[in-house]
Design an enzyme around this catalytic site. Structure first.
Site, PDB file in Angstrom:
ATOM      1  N   LYS A   1       0.941  -1.089  -0.068  1.00 50.59           N
ATOM      2  CA  LYS A   1       0.035  -0.089  -0.044  1.00 50.59           C
ATOM      3  C   LYS A   1       0.993   1.250  -0.034  1.00 50.59           C
ATOM      4  CE  LYS A   1      -3.729  -2.398   0.494  1.00 50.59           C
ATOM      5  NZ  LYS A   1      -4.779  -2.505  -0.610  1.00 50.59           N
TER       6      LYS A   1
ATOM      7  N   HIS B   1      -9.676  -9.399  -7.708  1.00 47.24           N
ATOM      8  CA  HIS B   1      -9.339  -9.041  -6.283  1.00 47.24           C
ATOM      9  C   HIS B   1      -9.892 -10.223  -5.284  1.00 47.24           C
ATOM     10  CE1 HIS B   1     -10.814  -6.598  -2.870  1.00 47.24           C
ATOM     11  NE2 HIS B   1      -9.881  -5.960  -3.324  1.00 47.24           N
TER      12      HIS B   1
HETATM   13 MG   LIG Z   1      -6.732  -2.877  -3.999  1.00 47.44          MG
END
Ligand SMILES: [Mg+2]
Length: 378
Positions: free
Chosen positions: A167, A298
């Site tokens: 991230k 995902h």
């Molecule tokens: Mg994502």
């Protein structure tokens, strides 16, 4: 074969490690599990999920409305079932109802596989027996240091992973640059680094900040912008060479088609639970294939194994740390990724068998949420 009974249950539990990204600190994963009992004795297991919010709504939609519509239907008519559920619920838009339809649709496909005696990946095309996996972490807490991150990367590499997703989206882009450069260095040649913004940047900010990290050898930039701003994605994609990945916030083939037609997406990350299940996911995967784009579904690791090994344009399996059914302790038989290669279970259907006692321990009790729900959105 006819469906004679539908059993629904909802569950809530935190990820097995803390999850925090640029826009959300996850409090709870919510799963809705549906059992479709047939007159043959075969039982199909379907499931869907949401992050933090909406599990009770999804369960109620299935239990109070959609379940009755599939009683008496033959699971082999999966398209007919899907259309019936979608047409009946379309006034709700796409979102919660897609997640509810997915719970049933996954169970329907499980029955198709069990009835035919085949694992699902073979029914989806059987393109390959195994798929390479990347490790995906959700660790952007304010106190997470570069050294912490590098120690985790060492651990991923020791487990055989060469491709890692981290991230980013710190207030200062130079902090993101440092994380990227140091991890790239640690992964070395042949390593792959993917980054995920979780829609953090504004359109203008993205042009500046993505320009700063373009050229650092990233495999993709994921969800840099608000999920529905197609023109901003078009502008960004024209301005940089790094590929753009997105799709976890889209809910239908029509939404993916808009992105593909606009040339605003490189990697298609449709989430099987968010798009209405396997029936719709396969259409999106085939649509992506027509546009020459790989699919990288995902989350939903255990089910994605079948999807990725079925279709010809499967890219890589996402193994989110702390989020697989296996890591959450919800399966009777763990499904693990070893040596960064994922293999679909070979049992008929999807082969994902829940441990009912484990599910019962994390039953979603709406009373505990009422007036106490705080969410984690930043
Ligand atoms: Mg994502």
């Amino acid at each position: 074969m006819k469906i004679v009974e539908v059993r629904t249950s909802a569950h809530r539990l935190p990820p097995s490690v803390p999850w925090e990204d640029a826009t959300n600190k996850v409090q709870g994963l919510e799963f809705v599990v549906v059992e479709l009992v047939t007159d043959t004795g075969l039982v199909g297991t379907g499931f869907s999920y949401t992050v933090d919010i909406g599990g009770t709504s999804i369960a109620a939609l299935v239990e109070d409305y959609l379940a009755a519509l599939v009683i008496g239907m033959d699971p082999l008519d999966y398209e007919r079932i899907w259309l019936k559920l979608q047409r009946q619920s379309r006034r709700l838009g796409v979102g919660v109802n897609s997640m509810a339809i997915a719970a049933i649709d996954v169970g329907v496909w499980d029955l198709v596989g069990k009835f035919l005696g085949q694992p699902l990946y073979r029914l989806f095309g059987g393109t390959r027996e195994a798929i390479p996996a990347y490790i995906s972490e959700i660790n952007l807490a304010a106190d997470d240091t570069v050294e912490d991150l590098l120690a985790r990367v060492d651990d991923y590499m020791a487990r055989g992973y060469r491709t890692v997703k981290i991230k980013i989206g710190r207030p200062d882009i130079e902090d993101d640059v440092e994380r990227i450069v140091r991890v790239r260095e640690r992964l070395g040649r042949g390593g792959g680094l993917l980054v995920d913004l979780n829609q953090k940047w504004s359109a203008r900010e993205a042009l500046v900040k993505a320009g700063r990290i373009d050229g650092l050898g990233l495999g993709w930039i994921e969800e840099p912008l608000l999920f529905d701003d197609i023109p901003a994605h078009v502008a960004l994609k024209r301005a940089i060479r790094t590929p753009i990945a997105l799709g976890e916030s889209l809910h239908s083939r029509a939404q993916f088609l808009d992105y593909l037609r606009a040339d605003a997406i490189d990697f298609v990350q449709a989430d099987v639970a968010f798009v209405g299940g396997l029936t719709e996911w396969l259409k999106i995967a085939h649509l992506a294939q027509i546009f020459g784009r790989p699919v990288a579904p995902h989350y939903m690791m255990e089910l994605s194994l079948h999807m990725l090994c079925g279709v010809s344009n499967g890219f890589m399996l996402e193994n989110v740390i702390g989020g697989s059914f296996t890591e959450l302790g919800l399966l009777e038989e763990p499904i693990v990724v070893e040596g960064a290669m994922g293999h679909p279970p070979l049992r008929p259907g999807h082969g994902i068998v829940f441990d009912r006692a484990a599910l019962d321990r994390v039953r979603l009790d709406p009373q505990t949420l009422k007036r106490a729900f705080a969410g984690g959105s930043k």
